[in-house]
Design an enzyme around this catalytic site. Structure first.
Site, PDB file in Angstrom:
ATOM      1  N   CYS A  58      -3.350  -3.558   4.216  1.00  0.00           N
ATOM      2  CA  CYS A  58      -2.751  -4.250   4.992  1.00  0.00           C
ATOM      3  C   CYS A  58      -2.856  -6.352   5.124  1.00  0.00           C
ATOM      4  O   CYS A  58      -2.830  -6.542   4.589  1.00  0.00           O
ATOM      5  CB  CYS A  58      -2.653  -4.285   6.861  1.00  0.00           C
ATOM      6  SG  CYS A  58      -2.295  -2.695   7.051  1.00  0.00           S
ATOM      7  N   GLU A 112       0.329  -0.844   0.315  1.00  0.00           N
ATOM      8  CA  GLU A 112       0.061  -0.004   0.067  1.00  0.00           C
ATOM      9  C   GLU A 112       1.088   1.069  -0.092  1.00  0.00           C
ATOM     10  O   GLU A 112       0.557   2.032   0.298  1.00  0.00           O
ATOM     11  CB  GLU A 112      -1.050  -0.142   0.753  1.00  0.00           C
ATOM     12  CG  GLU A 112      -0.240  -0.271   2.718  1.00  0.00           C
ATOM     13  CD  GLU A 112      -1.029  -0.630   3.736  1.00  0.00           C
ATOM     14  OE1 GLU A 112      -2.120   0.764   4.172  1.00  0.00           O
ATOM     15  OE2 GLU A 112      -1.132  -1.376   4.290  1.00  0.00           O
ATOM     16  N   HIS A 162      -2.370 -10.094  12.711  1.00  0.00           N
ATOM     17  CA  HIS A 162      -2.140  -8.513  11.580  1.00  0.00           C
ATOM     18  C   HIS A 162      -1.936  -7.665  13.367  1.00  0.00           C
ATOM     19  O   HIS A 162      -2.883  -7.773  13.627  1.00  0.00           O
ATOM     20  CB  HIS A 162      -3.354  -7.443  11.297  1.00  0.00           C
ATOM     21  CG  HIS A 162      -2.857  -6.646  10.687  1.00  0.00           C
ATOM     22  ND1 HIS A 162      -1.195  -6.426   9.919  1.00  0.00           N
ATOM     23  CD2 HIS A 162      -3.400  -5.614  10.548  1.00  0.00           C
ATOM     24  CE1 HIS A 162      -1.302  -4.593   9.376  1.00  0.00           C
ATOM     25  NE2 HIS A 162      -2.174  -4.179  10.143  1.00  0.00           N
TER      26      HIS A 162
HETATM   27  N1  CAA Z   1       0.550   3.685  30.760  1.00  0.00           N
HETATM   28  C1  CAA Z   1      -0.428   2.923  30.297  1.00  0.00           C
HETATM   29  N2  CAA Z   1      -0.925   2.290  29.506  1.00  0.00           N
HETATM   30  C2  CAA Z   1      -1.127   3.789  29.100  1.00  0.00           C
HETATM   31  C3  CAA Z   1      -0.671   4.757  29.151  1.00  0.00           C
HETATM   32  C4  CAA Z   1      -0.015   4.967  30.162  1.00  0.00           C
HETATM   33  N3  CAA Z   1       0.404   5.902  30.913  1.00  0.00           N
HETATM   34  N4  CAA Z   1      -0.984   6.243  28.827  1.00  0.00           N
HETATM   35  C5  CAA Z   1      -2.375   5.224  27.397  1.00  0.00           C
HETATM   36  N5  CAA Z   1      -2.672   4.177  28.252  1.00  0.00           N
HETATM   37  C6  CAA Z   1      -3.204   3.274  26.716  1.00  0.00           C
HETATM   38  C7  CAA Z   1      -4.637   3.713  27.041  1.00  0.00           C
HETATM   39  O1  CAA Z   1      -5.338   3.406  28.317  1.00  0.00           O
HETATM   40  C8  CAA Z   1      -5.048   2.871  25.112  1.00  0.00           C
HETATM   41  O2  CAA Z   1      -5.074   0.920  25.870  1.00  0.00           O
HETATM   42  P1  CAA Z   1      -6.524   1.111  25.058  1.00  0.00           P
HETATM   43  O3  CAA Z   1      -6.628   0.659  24.004  1.00  0.00           O
HETATM   44  O4  CAA Z   1      -5.805  -0.434  25.830  1.00  0.00           O
HETATM   45  O5  CAA Z   1      -7.846   1.202  25.728  1.00  0.00           O
HETATM   46  C9  CAA Z   1      -3.327   2.513  24.875  1.00  0.00           C
HETATM   47  O6  CAA Z   1      -2.048   3.602  25.947  1.00  0.00           O
HETATM   48  C10 CAA Z   1      -4.006   3.861  23.471  1.00  0.00           C
HETATM   49  O7  CAA Z   1      -3.999   5.063  24.133  1.00  0.00           O
HETATM   50  P2  CAA Z   1      -4.883   6.359  23.074  1.00  0.00           P
HETATM   51  O8  CAA Z   1      -6.273   5.459  23.096  1.00  0.00           O
HETATM   52  O9  CAA Z   1      -4.855   6.998  24.471  1.00  0.00           O
HETATM   53  O10 CAA Z   1      -3.723   6.231  21.849  1.00  0.00           O
HETATM   54  P3  CAA Z   1      -4.958   7.900  21.147  1.00  0.00           P
HETATM   55  O11 CAA Z   1      -5.333   8.194  20.674  1.00  0.00           O
HETATM   56  O12 CAA Z   1      -2.927   8.152  20.536  1.00  0.00           O
HETATM   57  O13 CAA Z   1      -4.827   6.533  19.909  1.00  0.00           O
HETATM   58  C11 CAA Z   1      -3.971   4.594  18.571  1.00  0.00           C
HETATM   59  C12 CAA Z   1      -4.526   5.083  19.574  1.00  0.00           C
HETATM   60  C13 CAA Z   1      -5.661   5.045  17.715  1.00  0.00           C
HETATM   61  C14 CAA Z   1      -3.997   2.806  17.941  1.00  0.00           C
HETATM   62  C15 CAA Z   1      -3.454   5.228  16.967  1.00  0.00           C
HETATM   63  O14 CAA Z   1      -1.743   5.187  17.051  1.00  0.00           O
HETATM   64  C16 CAA Z   1      -3.943   5.430  15.624  1.00  0.00           C
HETATM   65  O15 CAA Z   1      -4.636   5.844  15.373  1.00  0.00           O
HETATM   66  N6  CAA Z   1      -3.217   3.990  15.520  1.00  0.00           N
HETATM   67  C17 CAA Z   1      -3.232   4.119  13.427  1.00  0.00           C
HETATM   68  C18 CAA Z   1      -4.593   3.139  13.554  1.00  0.00           C
HETATM   69  C19 CAA Z   1      -4.298   1.535  13.615  1.00  0.00           C
HETATM   70  O16 CAA Z   1      -3.407   1.115  13.787  1.00  0.00           O
HETATM   71  N7  CAA Z   1      -5.668   0.908  13.785  1.00  0.00           N
HETATM   72  C20 CAA Z   1      -5.673  -1.093  14.259  1.00  0.00           C
HETATM   73  C21 CAA Z   1      -6.945  -1.330  13.588  1.00  0.00           C
HETATM   74  S1  CAA Z   1      -6.644  -1.499  12.112  1.00  0.00           S
HETATM   75  C22 CAA Z   1      -5.443  -1.462  11.082  1.00  0.00           C
HETATM   76  O17 CAA Z   1      -4.758  -2.460  11.767  1.00  0.00           O
HETATM   77  C23 CAA Z   1      -4.595  -1.836   9.609  1.00  0.00           C
HETATM   78  C24 CAA Z   1      -3.792  -0.867  10.440  1.00  0.00           C
HETATM   79  O18 CAA Z   1      -1.917  -1.391   9.910  1.00  0.00           O
HETATM   80  C25 CAA Z   1      -3.480   0.856   9.554  1.00  0.00           C
END
Ligand code: CAA
Length: 391
Positions: free
Chosen positions: A111, A79, A233
Protein backbone atom coordinates in the site's frame (compact mmCIF):
# COMPACT_ATOMS: atom_id res chain seq x y z
CA UNK A 1 10.35 25.72 -6.93
CA UNK A 2 7.24 24.28 -5.31
CA UNK A 3 5.97 20.84 -6.37
CA UNK A 4 2.89 18.87 -5.40
CA UNK A 5 -0.66 17.77 -6.17
CA UNK A 6 -2.37 19.73 -8.94
CA UNK A 7 -5.48 17.54 -9.39
CA UNK A 8 -6.96 14.43 -7.76
CA UNK A 9 -9.36 11.90 -9.31
CA UNK A 10 -11.04 8.85 -7.80
CA UNK A 11 -13.06 5.90 -9.04
CA UNK A 12 -14.79 3.02 -7.31
CA UNK A 13 -17.08 0.36 -8.88
CA UNK A 14 -20.85 0.84 -9.04
CA UNK A 15 -21.71 -1.86 -6.48
CA UNK A 16 -21.32 -2.26 -2.72
CA UNK A 17 -22.32 -4.64 0.05
CA UNK A 18 -23.71 -3.36 3.38
CA UNK A 19 -21.46 -4.26 6.32
CA UNK A 20 -24.40 -4.75 8.71
CA UNK A 21 -25.77 -7.44 6.40
CA UNK A 22 -22.35 -9.02 5.90
CA UNK A 23 -21.94 -9.20 9.69
CA UNK A 24 -25.29 -10.99 10.08
CA UNK A 25 -24.35 -13.45 7.32
CA UNK A 26 -21.05 -14.19 9.13
CA UNK A 27 -22.71 -14.57 12.56
CA UNK A 28 -20.88 -11.50 13.87
CA UNK A 29 -22.31 -8.50 15.70
CA UNK A 30 -22.83 -5.64 13.20
CA UNK A 31 -21.15 -3.22 15.67
CA UNK A 32 -17.91 -5.18 15.31
CA UNK A 33 -17.83 -4.20 11.63
CA UNK A 34 -19.28 -0.69 11.88
CA UNK A 35 -17.61 0.43 15.15
CA UNK A 36 -14.79 -2.05 15.95
CA UNK A 37 -13.51 -2.03 12.33
CA UNK A 38 -15.23 1.22 11.34
CA UNK A 39 -16.63 0.24 7.93
CA UNK A 40 -20.21 0.76 6.66
CA UNK A 41 -20.08 -0.30 3.01
CA UNK A 42 -17.58 -2.25 0.91
CA UNK A 43 -17.08 -1.74 -2.82
CA UNK A 44 -17.67 -4.84 -4.93
CA UNK A 45 -15.97 -4.91 -8.35
CA UNK A 46 -17.60 -6.59 -11.38
CA UNK A 47 -15.44 -8.94 -13.46
CA UNK A 48 -15.12 -6.14 -16.06
CA UNK A 49 -13.04 -3.98 -13.64
CA UNK A 50 -9.39 -4.61 -12.81
CA UNK A 51 -6.51 -2.43 -11.58
CA UNK A 52 -6.06 -0.96 -15.09
CA UNK A 53 -9.70 0.01 -15.66
CA UNK A 54 -10.18 1.42 -12.15
CA UNK A 55 -7.13 3.66 -12.62
CA UNK A 56 -8.11 4.82 -16.11
CA UNK A 57 -11.63 5.63 -14.88
CA UNK A 58 -10.12 7.68 -12.01
CA UNK A 59 -7.78 9.60 -14.31
CA UNK A 60 -10.35 10.35 -17.05
CA UNK A 61 -12.27 12.78 -14.85
CA UNK A 62 -9.26 15.04 -14.15
CA UNK A 63 -7.15 15.19 -17.31
CA UNK A 64 -7.65 17.81 -20.01
CA UNK A 65 -5.83 17.95 -23.36
CA UNK A 66 -3.14 20.32 -22.02
CA UNK A 67 -2.37 17.90 -19.14
CA UNK A 68 -2.19 14.96 -21.57
CA UNK A 69 0.40 16.78 -23.64
CA UNK A 70 2.53 17.69 -20.60
CA UNK A 71 2.52 14.29 -18.87
CA UNK A 72 5.79 12.55 -19.72
CA UNK A 73 5.87 10.07 -16.85
CA UNK A 74 3.11 7.67 -15.74
CA UNK A 75 3.75 5.80 -12.50
CA UNK A 76 1.23 3.05 -11.80
CA UNK A 77 1.26 1.75 -8.22
CA UNK A 78 -0.57 -1.50 -7.60
CA UNK A 79 -0.39 -4.77 -5.69
CA UNK A 80 -3.12 -6.35 -7.83
CA UNK A 81 -1.36 -6.03 -11.19
CA UNK A 82 -2.56 -7.86 -14.30
CA UNK A 83 0.74 -9.03 -15.81
CA UNK A 84 4.10 -10.15 -14.41
CA UNK A 85 5.97 -8.30 -17.17
CA UNK A 86 4.04 -5.52 -18.92
CA UNK A 87 3.39 -2.41 -16.81
CA UNK A 88 -0.26 -1.57 -16.11
CA UNK A 89 0.84 2.03 -16.81
CA UNK A 90 1.11 1.26 -20.53
CA UNK A 91 -2.51 0.10 -20.78
CA UNK A 92 -3.60 3.20 -18.86
CA UNK A 93 -1.40 5.44 -21.03
CA UNK A 94 -3.13 4.04 -24.14
CA UNK A 95 -6.69 4.18 -22.74
CA UNK A 96 -6.16 7.81 -21.70
CA UNK A 97 -4.57 8.76 -25.05
CA UNK A 98 -1.52 10.34 -23.43
CA UNK A 99 1.43 11.85 -25.25
CA UNK A 100 3.56 8.94 -26.63
CA UNK A 101 6.76 10.76 -25.62
CA UNK A 102 6.40 9.53 -22.07
CA UNK A 103 7.81 6.95 -19.68
CA UNK A 104 5.27 4.47 -18.26
CA UNK A 105 6.17 2.15 -15.40
CA UNK A 106 4.59 0.07 -12.63
CA UNK A 107 5.86 0.22 -9.04
CA UNK A 108 5.12 -2.14 -6.17
CA UNK A 109 5.48 -1.99 -2.41
CA UNK A 110 2.08 -3.02 -1.08
CA UNK A 111 0.00 0.00 0.00
CA UNK A 112 3.06 2.29 -0.04
CA UNK A 113 3.42 2.19 -3.87
CA UNK A 114 1.53 5.42 -4.67
CA UNK A 115 3.60 7.34 -2.11
CA UNK A 116 6.77 6.04 -3.79
CA UNK A 117 5.29 7.30 -7.07
CA UNK A 118 4.62 10.74 -5.63
CA UNK A 119 8.14 11.07 -4.22
CA UNK A 120 9.68 9.94 -7.54
CA UNK A 121 7.45 12.43 -9.37
CA UNK A 122 8.84 15.26 -7.21
CA UNK A 123 12.37 14.41 -8.34
CA UNK A 124 11.35 14.27 -12.01
CA UNK A 125 9.52 17.61 -11.88
CA UNK A 126 12.38 19.32 -10.06
CA UNK A 127 14.57 18.45 -13.09
CA UNK A 128 11.83 19.25 -15.64
CA UNK A 129 9.51 21.91 -14.14
CA UNK A 130 7.42 22.24 -17.30
CA UNK A 131 6.41 18.55 -17.28
CA UNK A 132 3.66 16.78 -15.32
CA UNK A 133 3.55 13.29 -13.81
CA UNK A 134 0.47 11.09 -13.53
CA UNK A 135 0.57 8.87 -10.43
CA UNK A 136 -2.06 6.12 -10.33
CA UNK A 137 -2.81 4.03 -7.24
CA UNK A 138 -5.23 1.23 -8.07
CA UNK A 139 -6.21 -2.02 -6.39
CA UNK A 140 -8.77 -4.69 -5.69
CA UNK A 141 -8.32 -5.91 -2.13
CA UNK A 142 -9.05 -9.62 -1.69
CA UNK A 143 -8.59 -11.72 1.44
CA UNK A 144 -11.25 -14.34 0.76
CA UNK A 145 -14.79 -15.10 1.89
CA UNK A 146 -15.21 -16.04 5.58
CA UNK A 147 -11.69 -14.81 6.53
CA UNK A 148 -10.93 -12.22 9.29
CA UNK A 149 -9.64 -9.89 6.54
CA UNK A 150 -12.91 -10.09 4.57
CA UNK A 151 -14.34 -6.99 6.29
CA UNK A 152 -11.31 -4.99 5.13
CA UNK A 153 -11.68 -5.61 1.39
CA UNK A 154 -12.65 -2.98 -1.22
CA UNK A 155 -11.83 -1.74 -4.72
CA UNK A 156 -10.91 1.59 -6.24
CA UNK A 157 -8.27 3.91 -7.62
CA UNK A 158 -6.90 7.40 -7.22
CA UNK A 159 -5.28 9.46 -9.96
CA UNK A 160 -2.92 12.23 -8.85
CA UNK A 161 -1.55 14.81 -11.24
CA UNK A 162 1.78 16.13 -9.95
CA UNK A 163 3.20 19.41 -11.20
CA UNK A 164 5.24 22.50 -10.36
CA UNK A 165 3.18 25.31 -8.79
CA UNK A 166 0.32 22.89 -7.98
CA UNK A 167 -3.18 24.19 -7.30
CA UNK A 168 -4.23 21.81 -4.49
CA UNK A 169 -1.23 21.04 -2.26
CA UNK A 170 2.49 21.81 -2.19
CA UNK A 171 4.41 18.86 -0.72
CA UNK A 172 7.23 19.51 1.75
CA UNK A 173 10.83 18.60 0.88
CA UNK A 174 11.41 16.81 4.21
CA UNK A 175 10.07 13.35 4.75
CA UNK A 176 10.75 10.53 7.23
CA UNK A 177 10.76 6.93 6.04
CA UNK A 178 11.55 3.47 7.36
CA UNK A 179 11.98 -0.03 5.86
CA UNK A 180 12.05 -3.39 7.65
CA UNK A 181 11.80 -6.94 6.23
CA UNK A 182 8.69 -8.37 7.94
CA UNK A 183 5.90 -10.79 6.98
CA UNK A 184 2.76 -9.01 8.16
CA UNK A 185 0.87 -9.15 4.85
CA UNK A 186 1.90 -10.50 1.46
CA UNK A 187 0.54 -12.29 -1.62
CA UNK A 188 2.64 -15.10 -3.12
CA UNK A 189 2.65 -15.27 -6.95
CA UNK A 190 0.42 -18.38 -6.89
CA UNK A 191 -2.29 -16.82 -4.71
CA UNK A 192 -5.26 -14.65 -5.71
CA UNK A 193 -5.86 -13.61 -2.12
CA UNK A 194 -3.56 -11.92 0.39
CA UNK A 195 -1.98 -13.76 3.30
CA UNK A 196 -1.92 -11.78 6.52
CA UNK A 197 -0.96 -12.01 10.17
CA UNK A 198 -3.71 -9.59 11.15
CA UNK A 199 -2.79 -8.58 14.70
CA UNK A 200 0.92 -8.40 13.82
CA UNK A 201 0.13 -6.14 10.84
CA UNK A 202 -1.77 -3.75 13.12
CA UNK A 203 1.16 -3.74 15.56
CA UNK A 204 3.69 -2.99 12.79
CA UNK A 205 1.51 -0.27 11.21
CA UNK A 206 1.44 1.44 14.60
CA UNK A 207 5.14 0.99 15.44
CA UNK A 208 6.21 2.25 11.99
CA UNK A 209 3.99 5.30 12.55
CA UNK A 210 5.67 6.09 15.86
CA UNK A 211 9.14 5.67 14.29
CA UNK A 212 8.55 7.95 11.28
CA UNK A 213 6.62 10.53 13.34
CA UNK A 214 9.54 10.84 15.80
CA UNK A 215 12.02 11.11 12.90
CA UNK A 216 9.85 13.68 11.15
CA UNK A 217 9.61 15.86 14.25
CA UNK A 218 13.42 15.75 14.65
CA UNK A 219 14.01 16.59 10.98
CA UNK A 220 11.51 19.46 10.77
CA UNK A 221 10.94 20.79 14.31
CA UNK A 222 7.18 20.53 13.61
CA UNK A 223 4.76 19.30 16.30
CA UNK A 224 1.04 18.47 16.44
CA UNK A 225 0.10 22.15 16.75
CA UNK A 226 1.42 22.73 13.20
CA UNK A 227 -1.07 20.32 11.61
CA UNK A 228 -4.68 21.11 10.73
CA UNK A 229 -5.17 17.37 10.15
CA UNK A 230 -3.28 14.11 9.72
CA UNK A 231 -4.43 11.61 7.08
CA UNK A 232 -3.56 7.95 7.41
CA UNK A 233 -3.37 4.91 5.17
CA UNK A 234 -6.78 3.42 6.01
CA UNK A 235 -7.04 -0.36 5.47
CA UNK A 236 -10.12 0.14 7.67
CA UNK A 237 -10.97 3.40 9.37
CA UNK A 238 -10.39 2.26 12.96
CA UNK A 239 -6.73 1.60 12.10
CA UNK A 240 -6.04 5.30 11.48
CA UNK A 241 -7.72 6.22 14.75
CA UNK A 242 -5.56 3.70 16.63
CA UNK A 243 -2.42 5.36 15.22
CA UNK A 244 -3.63 8.91 15.87
CA UNK A 245 -4.37 8.01 19.50
CA UNK A 246 -0.73 6.95 19.94
CA UNK A 247 0.46 10.56 19.58
CA UNK A 248 -2.57 12.71 20.36
CA UNK A 249 -1.55 13.32 23.99
CA UNK A 250 1.48 15.27 22.76
CA UNK A 251 -0.91 18.11 21.88
CA UNK A 252 -3.03 20.60 23.80
CA UNK A 253 -6.79 20.13 24.29
CA UNK A 254 -7.35 22.29 21.20
CA UNK A 255 -4.94 20.17 19.12
CA UNK A 256 -6.76 17.01 20.21
CA UNK A 257 -10.17 18.39 19.38
CA UNK A 258 -9.06 19.67 15.95
CA UNK A 259 -7.17 16.52 14.93
CA UNK A 260 -9.89 14.12 16.07
CA UNK A 261 -12.62 16.17 14.36
CA UNK A 262 -10.69 16.28 11.09
CA UNK A 263 -9.88 12.57 11.33
CA UNK A 264 -13.67 11.97 11.32
CA UNK A 265 -13.94 13.94 8.05
CA UNK A 266 -10.94 12.16 6.52
CA UNK A 267 -12.48 8.71 6.96
CA UNK A 268 -15.89 9.37 5.38
CA UNK A 269 -15.08 8.13 1.85
CA UNK A 270 -12.98 5.20 3.10
CA UNK A 271 -15.71 3.89 5.41
CA UNK A 272 -18.11 3.48 2.46
CA UNK A 273 -15.56 2.17 -0.06
CA UNK A 274 -13.29 -0.17 1.94
CA UNK A 275 -9.59 -0.81 1.57
CA UNK A 276 -8.28 0.28 -1.83
CA UNK A 277 -4.72 -0.58 -0.73
CA UNK A 278 -2.24 1.81 -2.40
CA UNK A 279 -4.84 4.54 -3.04
CA UNK A 280 -6.30 4.41 0.50
CA UNK A 281 -4.22 7.26 2.03
CA UNK A 282 -5.09 9.52 -0.91
CA UNK A 283 -8.77 8.61 -0.74
CA UNK A 284 -8.65 9.76 2.87
CA UNK A 285 -6.94 13.01 1.82
CA UNK A 286 -9.64 13.51 -0.81
CA UNK A 287 -12.34 12.90 1.79
CA UNK A 288 -10.77 15.52 4.08
CA UNK A 289 -10.29 18.13 1.37
CA UNK A 290 -13.71 17.65 -0.25
CA UNK A 291 -15.83 17.36 2.89
CA UNK A 292 -14.25 19.72 5.44
CA UNK A 293 -15.83 23.11 5.98
CA UNK A 294 -13.15 24.83 8.05
CA UNK A 295 -9.65 24.04 6.78
CA UNK A 296 -8.18 27.24 5.34
CA UNK A 297 -5.68 27.81 2.55
CA UNK A 298 -2.15 27.60 3.93
CA UNK A 299 -3.02 24.84 6.42
CA UNK A 300 -0.57 21.96 6.83
CA UNK A 301 -1.86 18.37 6.36
CA UNK A 302 0.22 15.41 7.59
CA UNK A 303 0.26 12.16 5.61
CA UNK A 304 1.17 8.70 6.94
CA UNK A 305 1.76 6.02 4.33
CA UNK A 306 2.24 2.34 5.24
CA UNK A 307 2.88 -0.61 2.92
CA UNK A 308 3.17 -4.04 4.48
CA UNK A 309 6.39 -5.89 4.09
CA UNK A 310 7.13 -3.09 5.09
CA UNK A 311 7.80 0.60 4.31
CA UNK A 312 6.35 3.55 6.23
CA UNK A 313 6.65 7.26 5.51
CA UNK A 314 5.46 10.51 7.10
CA UNK A 315 5.40 13.73 5.09
CA UNK A 316 3.18 16.76 4.78
CA UNK A 317 1.79 19.38 2.43
CA UNK A 318 0.43 22.92 2.47
CA UNK A 319 -3.01 23.65 0.99
CA UNK A 320 -2.94 26.21 -1.81
CA UNK A 321 -5.14 29.31 -2.31
CA UNK A 322 -8.73 28.39 -3.26
CA UNK A 323 -7.81 24.66 -3.28
CA UNK A 324 -11.51 23.69 -3.10
CA UNK A 325 -12.11 25.07 -6.61
CA UNK A 326 -9.82 22.43 -8.11
CA UNK A 327 -11.52 19.42 -6.50
CA UNK A 328 -14.32 17.34 -8.05
CA UNK A 329 -16.59 17.00 -5.05
CA UNK A 330 -19.91 16.94 -6.94
CA UNK A 331 -18.69 14.22 -9.28
CA UNK A 332 -17.49 12.07 -6.37
CA UNK A 333 -20.68 12.53 -4.34
CA UNK A 334 -22.76 11.54 -7.38
CA UNK A 335 -20.62 8.48 -8.09
CA UNK A 336 -20.86 7.32 -4.47
CA UNK A 337 -24.60 8.02 -4.10
CA UNK A 338 -25.57 6.30 -7.38
CA UNK A 339 -23.97 2.96 -6.50
CA UNK A 340 -26.21 -0.13 -6.27
CA UNK A 341 -26.36 -2.30 -3.19
CA UNK A 342 -25.86 -6.03 -3.80
CA UNK A 343 -26.89 -8.77 -1.40
CA UNK A 344 -24.30 -10.86 0.44
CA UNK A 345 -25.12 -13.77 -1.92
CA UNK A 346 -24.57 -11.55 -4.99
CA UNK A 347 -21.28 -10.27 -3.52
CA UNK A 348 -20.13 -13.85 -2.96
CA UNK A 349 -21.08 -14.82 -6.52
CA UNK A 350 -19.18 -11.82 -7.90
CA UNK A 351 -16.19 -12.62 -5.67
CA UNK A 352 -16.11 -16.17 -7.04
CA UNK A 353 -16.29 -15.12 -10.71
CA UNK A 354 -12.84 -15.51 -12.18
CA UNK A 355 -11.14 -14.97 -15.52
CA UNK A 356 -9.96 -18.19 -17.21
CA UNK A 357 -6.58 -19.32 -15.89
CA UNK A 358 -5.95 -21.88 -18.67
CA UNK A 359 -5.28 -19.43 -21.49
CA UNK A 360 -8.72 -19.69 -23.09
CA UNK A 361 -10.57 -16.73 -24.61
CA UNK A 362 -13.55 -15.04 -22.97
CA UNK A 363 -16.01 -12.24 -23.82
CA UNK A 364 -17.21 -10.36 -20.74
CA UNK A 365 -20.66 -8.81 -20.14
CA UNK A 366 -19.68 -5.16 -20.68
CA UNK A 367 -23.34 -4.07 -20.85
CA UNK A 368 -23.69 -4.68 -17.07
CA UNK A 369 -20.98 -2.15 -16.11
CA UNK A 370 -21.68 1.61 -16.40
CA UNK A 371 -17.98 2.58 -16.17
CA UNK A 372 -16.45 4.24 -19.26
CA UNK A 373 -13.33 2.03 -19.21
CA UNK A 374 -13.83 -1.73 -19.06
CA UNK A 375 -12.15 -5.06 -19.54
CA UNK A 376 -14.15 -6.57 -22.41
CA UNK A 377 -12.45 -9.95 -22.53
CA UNK A 378 -9.33 -11.97 -23.17
CA UNK A 379 -8.26 -13.09 -26.63
CA UNK A 380 -5.07 -15.00 -27.52
CA UNK A 381 -3.80 -14.43 -23.94
CA UNK A 382 -4.21 -10.65 -24.35
CA UNK A 383 -6.48 -8.49 -22.22
CA UNK A 384 -8.97 -6.48 -24.29
CA UNK A 385 -9.89 -3.06 -22.92
CA UNK A 386 -12.44 -0.55 -24.17
CA UNK A 387 -13.02 3.10 -23.39
CA UNK A 388 -16.71 3.77 -24.22
CA UNK A 389 -16.07 7.52 -24.19
CA UNK A 390 -13.61 7.18 -27.03
CA UNK A 391 -15.30 4.55 -29.22
N1 CAA B 1 -18.89 -3.76 19.13
C1 CAA B 1 -17.88 -2.88 18.97
N2 CAA B 1 -16.59 -3.31 18.73
C2 CAA B 1 -16.36 -4.63 18.64
C3 CAA B 1 -17.38 -5.58 18.78
C4 CAA B 1 -18.70 -5.10 19.04
N3 CAA B 1 -19.73 -5.93 19.17
N4 CAA B 1 -16.83 -6.81 18.64
C5 CAA B 1 -15.50 -6.61 18.39
N5 CAA B 1 -15.21 -5.30 18.40
C6 CAA B 1 -13.92 -4.65 18.17
C7 CAA B 1 -12.76 -5.33 18.86
O1 CAA B 1 -12.66 -4.94 20.22
C8 CAA B 1 -11.59 -4.80 18.03
O2 CAA B 1 -11.31 -3.49 18.40
P1 CAA B 1 -9.78 -3.04 18.71
O3 CAA B 1 -8.98 -3.41 17.50
O4 CAA B 1 -9.86 -1.58 18.93
O5 CAA B 1 -9.36 -3.82 19.89
C9 CAA B 1 -12.19 -4.73 16.60
O6 CAA B 1 -13.61 -4.77 16.78
C10 CAA B 1 -11.78 -5.89 15.72
O7 CAA B 1 -12.05 -7.08 16.40
P2 CAA B 1 -11.01 -8.28 16.37
O8 CAA B 1 -9.62 -7.77 16.66
O9 CAA B 1 -11.54 -9.38 17.19
O10 CAA B 1 -11.14 -8.63 14.81
P3 CAA B 1 -10.46 -9.75 13.98
O11 CAA B 1 -9.70 -10.73 14.81
O12 CAA B 1 -11.56 -10.32 13.16
O13 CAA B 1 -9.38 -8.99 13.05
C11 CAA B 1 -8.21 -7.47 11.70
C12 CAA B 1 -9.33 -7.63 12.73
C13 CAA B 1 -6.87 -7.97 12.29
C14 CAA B 1 -8.06 -6.00 11.36
C15 CAA B 1 -8.58 -8.29 10.43
O14 CAA B 1 -9.73 -7.77 9.84
C16 CAA B 1 -7.47 -8.35 9.40
O15 CAA B 1 -6.60 -9.21 9.43
N6 CAA B 1 -7.49 -7.39 8.39
C17 CAA B 1 -6.49 -7.33 7.34
C18 CAA B 1 -5.15 -6.78 7.81
C19 CAA B 1 -5.17 -5.29 8.04
O16 CAA B 1 -6.00 -4.55 7.57
N7 CAA B 1 -4.14 -4.82 8.78
C20 CAA B 1 -3.98 -3.40 9.03
C21 CAA B 1 -2.52 -3.00 9.15
S1 CAA B 1 -1.60 -3.57 7.71
C22 CAA B 1 -1.95 -2.41 6.49
O17 CAA B 1 -2.42 -1.35 6.76
C23 CAA B 1 -1.65 -2.77 5.08
C24 CAA B 1 -2.93 -3.14 4.39
O18 CAA B 1 -3.60 -2.30 3.79
C25 CAA B 1 -3.33 -4.52 4.46
Amino acid sequence: MEIGIDKMGFYTPHMYVDMNKLAVARNDEPEKYTIGIGQEKMAVPPITQDAVTLAANAAMEILDEADKEKIDLVIFATESGVDHSKAAAIYAHHLLRLNPRARAIEVKEACYGATAGIQLAKGHISLHPDRKVLVLGSDISRYGLHTPGEVTQGAGAVAILMSANPRVMVLGKESAYHTEDIMDFWRPLYSKTALVQGKYSVEKYNSFFKTVWEDYKKKTGLTLKDFAAICFHLPYTKQGLKALRLVIDEGTAADKERLLAHFEVSKQYNKIVGNIYTGALYLSLLSLLELNTDIEDGARIGLYSYGSGAVGEFFSGILQPNYREYLHVRHHRKMLSERNEVSVQEYEDLFNQELPADGSDIDLPVENDPAPVLLSGIKDHMRMYINKDQS
